[in-house]
Scaffold this active site. Structure first.
Site: not given
Length: 376
Positions: A228-231, A234
């Site tokens: 949900g947050d593979l930015n 990260n």
């Protein structure tokens, strides 16, 4: 409660530990003595990079860790944080470059600590994780090949989590979690943070399209657990030299599992595409490379492909609206909170100006080129 009162009540949920308090915490909860500490940027929690003193008779030097202090709201869901911690360990055992979660002196993965703020007692869940080497991919120009590998990584992660079991797994079904792509309509109550301008009109347009063209198709999507947050902050990378002397990058770390929840495969690839666009000089081209990598593991169905454009736009809206809202709560953290906004509005506007058909053609043509062995 008015929006101002709501802001004031939530503004106190972010931890405000001093470095001295954090050092004392590590010693009392984990039995380790800190030799060096440095704050790390974070959204609504508090993180510290710490080095631990080794015994004098050892020669391996200081061990590095990250102390994670959850905000007061997240700390009310210990089952969820426990499941996230077990997922990190599960993925590490499966060969993913995740941190290791350290156990407390009481042999738990988390500990609830109470702090007297003067006016009230606040409770925070704390965890200690090993520090991962590497630098964020936001700091390098990302090649098509690396974008492909990141898409593939996202799919492999979701695929691997199909095998994860835990008695408290249902805690990942967070009905009103603002960062789950299912919940785009919840952004409406935060729109005031944008003011009355063109940006707000854009978000309202995307929310309406989401209601009409995405929510009606939820039952067709394949469910899974999403990171949900593979930015781009990260995912960590390390470089090496190839036989030809070229610099080659490989993923050395996956960070921040705090936004994990049940979603769909198509959510994960959409979120990854959006974040990989942020720092790119050719943002519209990004999606095809990430999609090709993802589909090398999990091919999307025609219906899932058909909503990808709107899902990427929706994630831009989530990030941009919540950044504006959070900046009102934590103005001192504005530089970190507004990372996406520096280019995000421009990229979102470009996607909408080009239209779904034109953007999809670029993405799908690029993804198709990988099948023939000639990537664009």
């Amino acid at each position: 409660m008015s929006s101002v009162e709501e802001q004031q009540s939530q503004a106190f949920t972010k931890p405000t530990f001093s470095e001295a308090q954090a050092c004392a915490l590590v010693e009392s909860v984990f039995g380790l003595k800190v030799s060096k500490i440095q704050p790390l940027p974070s959204y609504d929690d508090q993180n510290f990079h710490i080095c631990i003193s080794r015994a004098e008779d050892t020669t391996d030097g200081a061990a590095e860790y990250v102390l994670k202090v959850s905000n007061t709201e997240s700390s009310k869901t210990p089952d969820l944080i426990e499941v996230q911690s077990h997922i990190i360990l599960f993925l590490r055992a499966a060969g993913f470059p995740t941190a290791s979660v350290c156990r407390t002196k009481a042999d738990n993965l988390t500990s609830l600590v109470s702090v007297d703020s003067g006016s009230e007692i606040k409770s925070h869940l704390v965890r200690l994780m090993t520090y991962l080497p590497g630098r964020p991919i936001a700091n390098i120009p990302v090649s098509p090949q690396l974008l492909y590998e990141i898409g593939r990584l996202a799919a492999k992660l979701d695929k691997t989590l199909e095998k994860f079991h835990h008695p408290k797994l249902s805690s990942l079904r967070q009905e009103n979690f603002i960062w789950n792509l299912k919940n785009i309509p919840l952004l409406e109550k935060y729109l005031y943070a944008l003011g009355q301008n063109r940006n707000r009109e854009i978000v309202e347009q995307v929310i309406q399209l989401f209601k009409e063209k995405v929510m009606t198709k939820f039952h067709h999507f394949r469910e899974c657990i999403n990171h949900g947050d593979l930015n781009d902050h990260n995912i960590l990378i390390e470089s090496s030299k190839s036989a030809l002397g070229d610099t080659v990058y490989q993923v050395s770390g996956i960070l921040d599992f705090d936004d994990m929840s049940y979603g769909y495969y198509v959510f994960e690839v959409a979120i990854t595409i959006m974040y990989m666009m942020i720092e790119s000089k050719n943002p519209i081209q990004v999606g095809g490379h990430v999609l090709a990598g993802f589909e090398s593991v999990i091919p999307l169905t025609p219906i899932e492909r058909g909503v990808l454009f709107l899902l990427v736009c929706s994630r831009f809206c989530q990030s941009l609206v919540m950044a504006a809202y959070s900046c009102q709560l934590y103005p001192e953290n504005k530089e970190y909170l507004m990372i996406t906004a520096k280019t995000g509005w421009k990229h979102l506007q470009q996607m909408l100006d080009m239209g779904q058909g034109a953007v999809e053609k670029i993405w799908f043509d690029t993804a198709r080129s990988y099948e023939s062995g000639v990537s664009m």
